[in-house]
Design an enzyme around this catalytic site. Structure first.
Site, short mmCIF file in Angstrom:
data_model
loop_
_atom_site.label_atom_id
_atom_site.label_comp_id
_atom_site.label_asym_id
_atom_site.label_seq_id
_atom_site.Cartn_x
_atom_site.Cartn_y
_atom_site.Cartn_z
N LYS A 29 4.27 -3.16 2.84
CA LYS A 29 4.85 -3.55 1.54
C LYS A 29 6.36 -3.78 1.64
O LYS A 29 6.89 -4.76 1.12
CB LYS A 29 4.56 -2.46 0.48
CG LYS A 29 3.07 -2.24 0.25
CD LYS A 29 2.81 -1.09 -0.70
CE LYS A 29 3.12 0.27 -0.11
NZ LYS A 29 2.26 0.70 0.99
N GLN A 43 2.32 3.54 -1.77
CA GLN A 43 0.98 3.96 -1.36
C GLN A 43 0.03 2.75 -1.40
O GLN A 43 0.49 1.63 -1.28
CB GLN A 43 0.46 5.11 -2.23
CG GLN A 43 1.17 6.45 -1.98
CD GLN A 43 2.51 6.56 -2.68
OE1 GLN A 43 2.62 6.36 -3.88
NE2 GLN A 43 3.55 6.87 -1.93
N ASP A 82 0.87 2.00 3.74
CA ASP A 82 1.47 1.53 4.99
C ASP A 82 0.99 0.15 5.41
O ASP A 82 0.92 -0.17 6.59
CB ASP A 82 1.20 2.53 6.15
CG ASP A 82 1.70 3.91 5.81
OD1 ASP A 82 2.69 4.02 5.09
OD2 ASP A 82 1.10 4.89 6.30
N GLY A 140 7.09 5.50 2.66
CA GLY A 140 8.03 5.13 3.73
C GLY A 140 7.86 3.64 3.93
O GLY A 140 6.82 3.20 4.42
N HIS A 141 8.83 2.87 3.49
CA HIS A 141 8.73 1.41 3.55
C HIS A 141 9.71 0.89 4.61
O HIS A 141 10.92 1.09 4.50
CB HIS A 141 9.02 0.79 2.18
CG HIS A 141 7.98 1.14 1.15
ND1 HIS A 141 8.01 0.67 -0.14
CD2 HIS A 141 6.86 1.91 1.24
CE1 HIS A 141 6.95 1.14 -0.79
NE2 HIS A 141 6.25 1.90 0.02
P1 GDP Z 1 4.68 0.18 3.83
O1 GDP Z 1 4.64 1.65 3.52
O2 GDP Z 1 3.55 -0.55 3.20
O3 GDP Z 1 6.00 -0.47 3.54
O4 GDP Z 1 4.43 0.08 5.40
P2 GDP Z 1 5.13 0.99 6.54
O5 GDP Z 1 6.52 0.57 6.71
O6 GDP Z 1 4.86 2.43 6.30
O7 GDP Z 1 4.22 0.62 7.79
C1 GDP Z 1 4.10 -0.68 8.26
C2 GDP Z 1 4.54 -0.70 9.73
O8 GDP Z 1 4.13 -1.89 10.33
C3 GDP Z 1 6.05 -0.65 9.88
O9 GDP Z 1 6.37 -0.01 11.08
C4 GDP Z 1 6.42 -2.14 9.94
O10 GDP Z 1 7.65 -2.37 10.63
C5 GDP Z 1 5.26 -2.68 10.72
N1 GDP Z 1 4.87 -4.06 10.42
C6 GDP Z 1 4.89 -4.71 9.23
N2 GDP Z 1 4.32 -5.93 9.36
C7 GDP Z 1 3.96 -6.05 10.64
C8 GDP Z 1 3.28 -7.06 11.40
O11 GDP Z 1 2.90 -8.11 10.89
N3 GDP Z 1 3.06 -6.80 12.74
C9 GDP Z 1 3.44 -5.66 13.33
N4 GDP Z 1 3.16 -5.50 14.62
N5 GDP Z 1 4.07 -4.68 12.64
C10 GDP Z 1 4.30 -4.87 11.33
P1 IMO Z 2 3.57 4.14 1.52
O1 IMO Z 2 4.25 3.75 0.25
C1 IMO Z 2 0.32 6.29 3.49
C2 IMO Z 2 -1.08 9.98 1.59
C3 IMO Z 2 -0.81 11.28 2.31
C4 IMO Z 2 -1.99 12.11 1.83
C5 IMO Z 2 -2.15 11.65 0.39
C6 IMO Z 2 -1.47 12.55 -0.65
O2 IMO Z 2 4.49 4.28 2.68
O3 IMO Z 2 2.40 3.25 1.80
P2 IMO Z 2 1.06 13.01 -1.35
O4 IMO Z 2 2.25 13.41 -0.53
O5 IMO Z 2 1.23 11.75 -2.10
O6 IMO Z 2 0.56 14.14 -2.22
O7 IMO Z 2 -0.11 12.77 -0.26
O8 IMO Z 2 -1.58 10.35 0.31
N1 IMO Z 2 0.14 9.15 1.35
C7 IMO Z 2 0.41 8.03 2.01
N2 IMO Z 2 -0.22 7.44 3.06
N3 IMO Z 2 1.42 5.70 2.95
C8 IMO Z 2 2.03 6.27 1.90
O9 IMO Z 2 3.03 5.64 1.23
C9 IMO Z 2 1.58 7.50 1.40
N4 IMO Z 2 1.97 8.33 0.41
C10 IMO Z 2 1.07 9.33 0.38
O10 IMO Z 2 -0.82 11.10 3.71
O11 IMO Z 2 -3.15 11.74 2.52
MG MG Z 3 4.64 3.49 4.53
#
Ligand code: GDP
Ligand code: IMO
Ligand code: MG
Length: 426
Positions: free
Chosen positions: A16, A224, A13, A40-41
């Site tokens: 990416k 991840q 998270d 979840g991207h």
């Molecule tokens: P990913 O899994 O690495 O793609 O990241 P996620 O989407 O799960 O989580 C990142 C969260 O931070 C999302 O809600 C994005 O919209 C938000 N986000 C990304 N970059 C920034 C930033 O620079 N500032 C803020 N405030 N939010 C951001």
């Molecule tokens: P993105 O791509 C954050 C965590 C889960 C759990 C562990 C194992 O959005 O960054 P799994 O379902 O893979 O067996 O869970 O890994 N986890 C993540 N945490 N971002 C993710 O993906 C994750 N994918 C799995 O919360 O601790």
């Molecule tokens: Mg994510």
């Protein structure tokens, strides 16, 4: 042309999805290489938020090919839901999406096995996303899995049945109370398989080889984060794939000699969702502020993310394991308003000061040692140029660059595509 990689350096998270979307215009092909719908991207542009789970984050750009590589595990049901959403937004994914025949399929019973395993673990549970990731990779390495290419064979349903039957007996072995209606789950699954079969299945390693020869530019999108890597993460509280750079080679069939830049993404602080050790975790007002301002809730499960200070010991380790060439710092805007910021620069490990990431980071062994920084008050979210960044933030950034010996080339100051500041770009 080399294949560039983009990877999360923490516990996932990091942002990416946003950065892949920002960089997509520079690439012909965006390829996911591991993980599945546990990811979840999030992408934000034109006032709308999009969350992708299996589909590569280049999908909203015309003229970009999006490849789901062999290292990915696909749940056809979730995949179909993602496609439905794209269709609502008139995204023409049919012409731009390719799927590796060697990608493995998540069965409904894999999800049930995930739930049974977690329930049986009780307090020791991993905190899995319950998407069936672990059981699907177990079947892959156990050489029992069902692959996308199998769907082209006439006996794939028999193969499916044999595997699902085996899973049912494994579920009963766990002896936990898991309620399910398999007939209902299978109805949805077979419908989704029909949709999946309308997409283009390819021998993706051959496709990528030819694409490289033809001079196409390729960006591999990690899911991840490095601390969730099956080998190098905080085992057993990890996911079941190699999230680090080597995973892109096995997950796409690309040779190590073809890897170009490795973009490492990190948040200006740290978050973690699910169980497992987290040395810099905060349980105070500062942690609550990060959670509130950063809206730290999982994009896949909605669970609150645990928050803490930046951990340079862990970050340095992730940079080493991945061979990061450029860093991207996300969510700096969330730290505006803190009087003092802390960065963990070493661990007190069983009474000794260490700067490497040890085998065991359980709280009884590891206490973070912090360096403090002056905070900044300015709102960063409207800033568009590196010259506008506050002095205190520049001090923070330059300290990290010096410690990690890698340039920070992007500073993200908000979730939107546009809220991206480029600095020191090559
Ligand atoms: P990913 O899994 O690495 O793609 O990241 P996620 O989407 O799960 O989580 C990142 C969260 O931070 C999302 O809600 C994005 O919209 C938000 N986000 C990304 N970059 C920034 C930033 O620079 N500032 C803020 N405030 N939010 C951001
Ligand atoms: P993105 O791509 C954050 C965590 C889960 C759990 C562990 C194992 O959005 O960054 P799994 O379902 O893979 O067996 O869970 O890994 N986890 C993540 N945490 N971002 C993710 O993906 C994750 N994918 C799995 O919360 O601790
Ligand atoms: Mg994510």
């Amino acid at each position: 042309m080399a294949v560039d990689l983009l990877l999360g350096l923490q516990w996932g998270d990091e942002g990416k999805g946003k950065i892949v979307d920002v960089l997509t215009s520079k690439y012909n092909i965006i390829a996911r290489f591991q993980g599945g719908p546990n990811a979840g991207h999030t992408l934000v542009f034109n006032g709308r938020k999009h969350v992708l789970h299996t589909i590569p984050s280049g999908i909203f750009h015309d003229n970009t090919t999006n490849l789901v590589g062999n290292g990915v595990v696909i749940d056809p049901v979730i995949f179909k839901k993602e496609l439905d959403k794209l269709e609502e937004q008139h995204v023409d994914y049919r012409k731009s999406m390719l799927i590796s025949r060697k990608a493995h399929i998540i069965l409904p019973t894999h999800r049930l096995l995930d739930a049974a395993s977690e329930t049986a673990k009780g307090k020791a549970k991993i905190g899995s996303t319950l998407k069936g990731i672990g059981p699907t990779y177990m079947d892959k390495t156990g050489r029992n899995g069902l692959r996308v290419g199998d769907l082209e064979l006439s006996d794939w349903k028999e193969r499916y049945r044999a595997l699902a039957d085996k899973h049912e007996s494994m579920i009963s072995y766990y002896n936990v109370d898991i309620q399910y209606d398999l007939a209902e789950l299978e109805k949805e699954f077979f419908e989704a398989i029909k949709v999946l079969k309308t997409l283009k299945f390819i021998d993706s390693e051959e496709y990528l080889y030819q694409a490289q020869k033809a001079g196409k530019t390729i960006l591999a999108e990690g899911a991840q984060g490095s601390l969730l890597d099956i080998d190098f993460g905080t085992y057993p509280f990890v996911t079941s794939s190699n999230t680090t750079a080597a995973g892109a080679c096995t997950g796409l069939g690309v040779s190590p000699s073809q890897i170009g830049d490795v973009f490492g993404i990190f948040k200006a602080y740290t978050t973690r969702v699910g169980s497992g050790p987290f040395p810099t975790e905060l349980f105070d007002e500062d942690g609550a502020t990060m959670s509130r301002v950063g809206q730290e809730f999982g994009a896949t499960t909605g669970r609150p993310r645990r928050c803490g200070w930046l951990d340079l010991v862990a970050l340095r380790y992730a940079c080493q394991v991945n061979g990061v060439t450029q860093l991207m710092m996300m969510k700096g805007d969330v730290l505006s308003g803190f009087n003092t910021l802390k960065v963990c620069t070493a661990y007190n490990y069983k009474g000794e000061t260490i700067t490497h990431f040890p085998y065991n980071i359980e709280p009884e062994n590891v206490k973070p040692i912090y360096t403090e920084f002056k905070g900044w008050k300015e709102d960063l979210t409207e800033m568009a140029d590196a010259n506008q960044l506050p002095k205190a933030l520049n001090t923070y950034i330059e300290f990290l660059e010096k410690e990690l010996e890698i340039p920070i080339t992007i500073v993200s100051v908000g979730p939107d595509r546009k809220q991206t500041i480029f600095r020191n770009s090559k």
